[in-house]
Design a protein around this motif. Structure first.
Motif, PDB file in Angstrom:
ATOM      1  N   LYS A  51       8.569  17.859   2.799  1.00 24.34           N
ATOM      2  CA  LYS A  51       8.755  16.464   3.210  1.00 24.34           C
ATOM      3  C   LYS A  51      10.203  16.115   3.561  1.00 24.34           C
ATOM      4  CE  LYS A  51       4.675  14.285   2.744  1.00 24.34           C
ATOM      5  NZ  LYS A  51       4.079  13.406   3.754  1.00 24.34           N
ATOM      6  N   ALA A  55      11.602  13.409   6.611  1.00 24.54           N
ATOM      7  CA  ALA A  55      12.380  12.264   6.128  1.00 24.54           C
ATOM      8  C   ALA A  55      13.795  12.295   6.691  1.00 24.54           C
ATOM      9  CB  ALA A  55      12.413  12.271   4.596  1.00 24.54           C
ATOM     10  N   THR A  73       9.865   3.282   1.281  1.00 27.10           N
ATOM     11  CA  THR A  73       8.684   4.066   1.639  1.00 27.10           C
ATOM     12  C   THR A  73       7.695   4.040   0.486  1.00 27.10           C
ATOM     13  OG1 THR A  73       7.927   6.149   2.615  1.00 27.10           O
ATOM     14  CG2 THR A  73       9.445   6.317   0.762  1.00 27.10           C
ATOM     15  N   SER A  75       4.902   6.774  -1.509  1.00 26.16           N
ATOM     16  CA  SER A  75       4.613   8.208  -1.611  1.00 26.16           C
ATOM     17  C   SER A  75       4.038   8.550  -2.966  1.00 26.16           C
ATOM     18  CB  SER A  75       5.903   9.012  -1.390  1.00 26.16           C
ATOM     19  OG  SER A  75       5.722  10.368  -1.711  1.00 26.16           O
ATOM     20  N   HIS A  79       7.160  13.027  -0.465  1.00 30.51           N
ATOM     21  CA  HIS A  79       7.880  12.242   0.540  1.00 30.51           C
ATOM     22  C   HIS A  79       8.920  11.367  -0.155  1.00 30.51           C
ATOM     23  CE1 HIS A  79       8.613  10.023   4.243  1.00 30.51           C
ATOM     24  NE2 HIS A  79       8.326   8.888   3.633  1.00 30.51           N
ATOM     25  N   VAL A  83      12.755  11.354   1.024  1.00 25.07           N
ATOM     26  CA  VAL A  83      13.465  10.153   1.472  1.00 25.07           C
ATOM     27  C   VAL A  83      14.654   9.870   0.551  1.00 25.07           C
ATOM     28  CG1 VAL A  83      13.311   7.642   1.741  1.00 25.07           C
ATOM     29  CG2 VAL A  83      11.499   9.113   2.649  1.00 25.07           C
ATOM     30  N   ILE A  96      11.515   3.377  -3.413  1.00 22.86           N
ATOM     31  CA  ILE A  96      10.296   4.165  -3.275  1.00 22.86           C
ATOM     32  C   ILE A  96       9.177   3.526  -4.099  1.00 22.86           C
ATOM     33  CG2 ILE A  96       9.300   6.477  -3.360  1.00 22.86           C
ATOM     34  CD1 ILE A  96      11.921   6.438  -1.791  1.00 22.86           C
ATOM     35  N   TYR A 124      -2.267   6.147  -3.207  1.00 20.61           N
ATOM     36  CA  TYR A 124      -1.212   5.989  -2.212  1.00 20.61           C
ATOM     37  C   TYR A 124      -1.399   4.736  -1.358  1.00 20.61           C
ATOM     38  CZ  TYR A 124       0.845   6.196   2.346  1.00 20.61           C
ATOM     39  OH  TYR A 124       1.480   5.830   3.501  1.00 20.61           O
ATOM     40  N   CYS A 128       1.335   1.906  -0.602  1.00 15.61           N
ATOM     41  CA  CYS A 128       1.852   1.717   0.756  1.00 15.61           C
ATOM     42  C   CYS A 128       1.778   0.253   1.180  1.00 15.61           C
ATOM     43  CB  CYS A 128       1.072   2.594   1.735  1.00 15.61           C
ATOM     44  SG  CYS A 128       1.760   2.605   3.410  1.00 15.61           S
ATOM     45  N   HIS A 144       7.617   5.643   7.137  1.00 14.15           N
ATOM     46  CA  HIS A 144       6.245   6.015   6.807  1.00 14.15           C
ATOM     47  C   HIS A 144       6.164   7.501   6.460  1.00 14.15           C
ATOM     48  CE1 HIS A 144       1.883   6.237   6.914  1.00 14.15           C
ATOM     49  NE2 HIS A 144       1.859   4.916   6.981  1.00 14.15           N
ATOM     50  N   PRO A 145       5.395   7.858   5.440  1.00 14.23           N
ATOM     51  CA  PRO A 145       5.318   9.270   5.033  1.00 14.23           C
ATOM     52  C   PRO A 145       4.631  10.180   6.039  1.00 14.23           C
ATOM     53  CG  PRO A 145       3.822   7.925   3.728  1.00 14.23           C
ATOM     54  CD  PRO A 145       4.672   6.972   4.504  1.00 14.23           C
ATOM     55  N   VAL A 151       8.778  11.401  12.088  1.00 10.79           N
ATOM     56  CA  VAL A 151       8.521  12.125  10.835  1.00 10.79           C
ATOM     57  C   VAL A 151       7.701  13.384  11.119  1.00 10.79           C
ATOM     58  CG1 VAL A 151       7.317  12.032   8.611  1.00 10.79           C
ATOM     59  CG2 VAL A 151       8.713  10.096   9.352  1.00 10.79           C
TER      60      VAL A 151
END
Length: 403
Positions: A51, A55, A73, A75, A79, A83, A96, A124, A128, A144-145, A151
C-alpha cells in the motif's frame, strides 16, 4: 487515466520509499501444482504491505495547498500505514479512520508513523463514510485506499517489477479488496504483454468484485464475513471498475479455511509471515487448472497480529491433523496411564497435553476420562493412533477443543 507514461513515472517515484521486492521461486508450490510458481513478497515492504506504493505516489501528485490541508483516509490497516508513512515523508498531517475491529498491532503501527487514528464502524465501508464526513467538516484532502486512478497507478508498479524480472510470466494472481491493486497490476500487465493472464482472488465471504463483474455494474454486498480483514470490502471502486472489467481475466474465490493452511505452508516452507489477505493468491494456486505455466502470486502484506497468528496456527495444525485431541475411558487403576503413554510413544507421536478427569462417571472402574492432545504427522498417522486406542478397548472419541 492510467497510462504507460504515468506508470513509468510512478515506478521512479515509489523507489524513494518502496523496496523492489524480488521474486522468490517456490519449489514447494511448484511441485504441488505442476507449475513454476514465484512469490512476490510485498509483505517485506517497510510498512509490511504494498500500500505504500499507491499512497506515496498519490501524495506526490498533490499540490502544496492540498497537502497543507492535511490528509485523511480510511483503512483496515495496510493503506493506513502507507498513508501515515508517506505523509510523514512529505511532512504533512495524516488522520486515519480505521474500523473498530482492526487488530491492535495495525493501529499502533499506524500511530507510530505519526498519524492520528480514529476508530469507527465495524467494517471498512463504515469507516470510509465517516472519513468522508470528517474530510468535509475539517477540510482534509481525502486519499482513497483503492478508488483512485493515481493510487491504482502506484500499486501497478508491482507489475512493472514482475515483468522486468520474469518477462515470460504466464499468470499473475492478485488479491482483491476494493480493486486498486488489481486495477493497477492488470492494466499495466496488459499494456506490457496482452498475453499475460491476470487472475483476481477474493475471500468467498467478501466477493464484491466477482458479484459486480457478474452484474456488469458496481454492486454492494449486504455484508462481509472473512478472516482476511484487509480485503473485507462490501463495495468495489466506481472509478476503477471499468479498468477491471477490461483487463481482469477471471476471479477465484477462496474460503477462509484454505487461508489457514496456506499460512502454515508459507511459514514452514518459506519462513515468512503473510497476513490472510496476502495468502489469497497462495490458496488460489490449487484452484488454477493449468500446468507448466510461470505463475506469480502477489503476497500483498504481512501485518498479522500475534493473537490472530496464534489462532491461525492452532486451527491450521488441527485442520491438517497435525494436532488432535482424543478422549479415552479407562478403569481407575495403576498402570493405565502408562499403557496409553507407551502406545503413543511406540507410534512416535508426541503428547502435548493431558487432562485426567476422575469424576466423569460414578463408576470409576470403567469411567475415568483421559483427554490427550497429540502431535502427529498428519491424517494417516492420527487414524493409526486412534485405531490402536480402539483396539485396546479405550473407546476413543475425537474432541474438538483448542489449547
Amino acid at each position: 487515466m492510467l497510462t504507460l507514461e504515468k506508470f513509468e513515472e510512478a515506478s521512479e517515484v515509489v523507489k524513494q520509499v518502496a523496496i523492489e521486492t524480488k521474486l522468490l521461486y517456490s519449489a514447494y508450490f511448484s511441485n504441488q501444482t505442476g507449475n513454476k510458481v514465484y512469490l512476490k513478497p510485498e509483505n517485506m515492504q517497510l510498512t509490511g504491505a504494498y500500500k505504500i506504493r499507491g499512497a506515496y505516489y498519490k501524495i506526490s501528485t498533490l499540490n502544496e495547498e492540498e497537502r497543507k490541508k492535511g490528509l485523511i483516509t480510511a483503512s483496515a490497516g495496510n493503506h493506513a500505514q502507507g498513508v501515515a508513512y508517506a505523509a510523514k515523508a512529505f511532512g504533512v498531517k495524516a488522520v486515519i479512520v480505521m474500523p473498530t475491529t482492526t487488530p491492535l498491532m495495525k493501529v499502533e503501527r499506524t500511530k507510530s508513523y505519526g498519524a492520528e487514528v480514529v476508530l469507527y464502524g465495524d467494517v471498512y465501508d463504515e469507516a470510509c463514510a465517516h472519513a468522508y464526513e470528517l474530510a468535509e467538516k475539517e477540510g482534509y484532502t481525502f486519499i482513497h485506499p483503492f478508488d483512485d486512478p493515481a493510487v491504482a497507478t502506484g500499486q501497478g508498479t508491482i507489475a512493472m517489477e514482475i515483468v522486468k524480472e520474469l518477462p515470460l510470466v504466464d499468470y499473475i494472481l492478485v488479491p482483491i479488496g476494493g480493486g486498486g491493486l488489481c486495477t493497477g497490476v492488470s492494466t499495466l500487465a496488459k499494456m506490457l504483454n496482452p498475453n499475460i493472464k491476470v487472475i483476481g482472488v477474493e475471500p468467498a465471504g467478501a466477493n464484491c468484485m466477482q458479484v459486480s463483474l457478474k452484474n456488469g455494474k458496481v454492486t454492494t454486498l449486504p455484508s462481509v464475513n472473512t478472516i482476511a480483514d484487509g480485503t473485507a470490502v462490501k463495495t468495489p471502486g466506481e472509478k476503477i471498475f471499468p479498468y477491471v472489467q477490461k483487463n481482469l481475466d477471471d476471479i477465484i474465490t477462496v474460503p477462509d479455511d484454505e487461508l489457514i493452511v496456506a499460512f502454515l505452508d508459507v511459514v514452514e516452507n518459506h519462513k515468512m509471515v503473510v497476513e490472510n489477505s496476502g495468502l489469497l493468491t497462495v490458496a488460489a494456486l490449487n484452484h488454477l487448472d493449468v500446468k507448466n505455466k510461470k505463475i506469480v502470486s502477489i503476497l500483498s502484506g504481512g501485518n498479522m497480529d500475534i493473537i490472530t497468528m496464534s489462532s491461525v496456527v492452532q486451527f491450521g495444525l488441527r485442520q491438517r491433523d497435525r494436532i488432535f485431541t482424543v478422549s479415552v475411558l479407562l478403569p481407575d487403576k495403576p498402570g493405565e496411564l502408562v499403557r496409553i503413554a507407551d502406545l503413543i510413544a511406540k507410534e512416535q507421536a508426541n503428547v502435548i497435553k493431558l487432562d485426567h478427569n476422575q469424576f466423569v462417571s460414578t463408576n470409576r472402574n470403567v469411567g475415568v476420562e483421559l483427554r490427550i492432545t497429540v502431535e502427529a504427522f498428519g491424517t494417516e498417522h492420527k487414524n493409526r493412533i486412534f485405531n490402536k486406542l480402539k483396539d485396546m478397548g479405550c473407546r476413543p472419541k475425537l474432541v474438538n477443543v483448542m489449547m
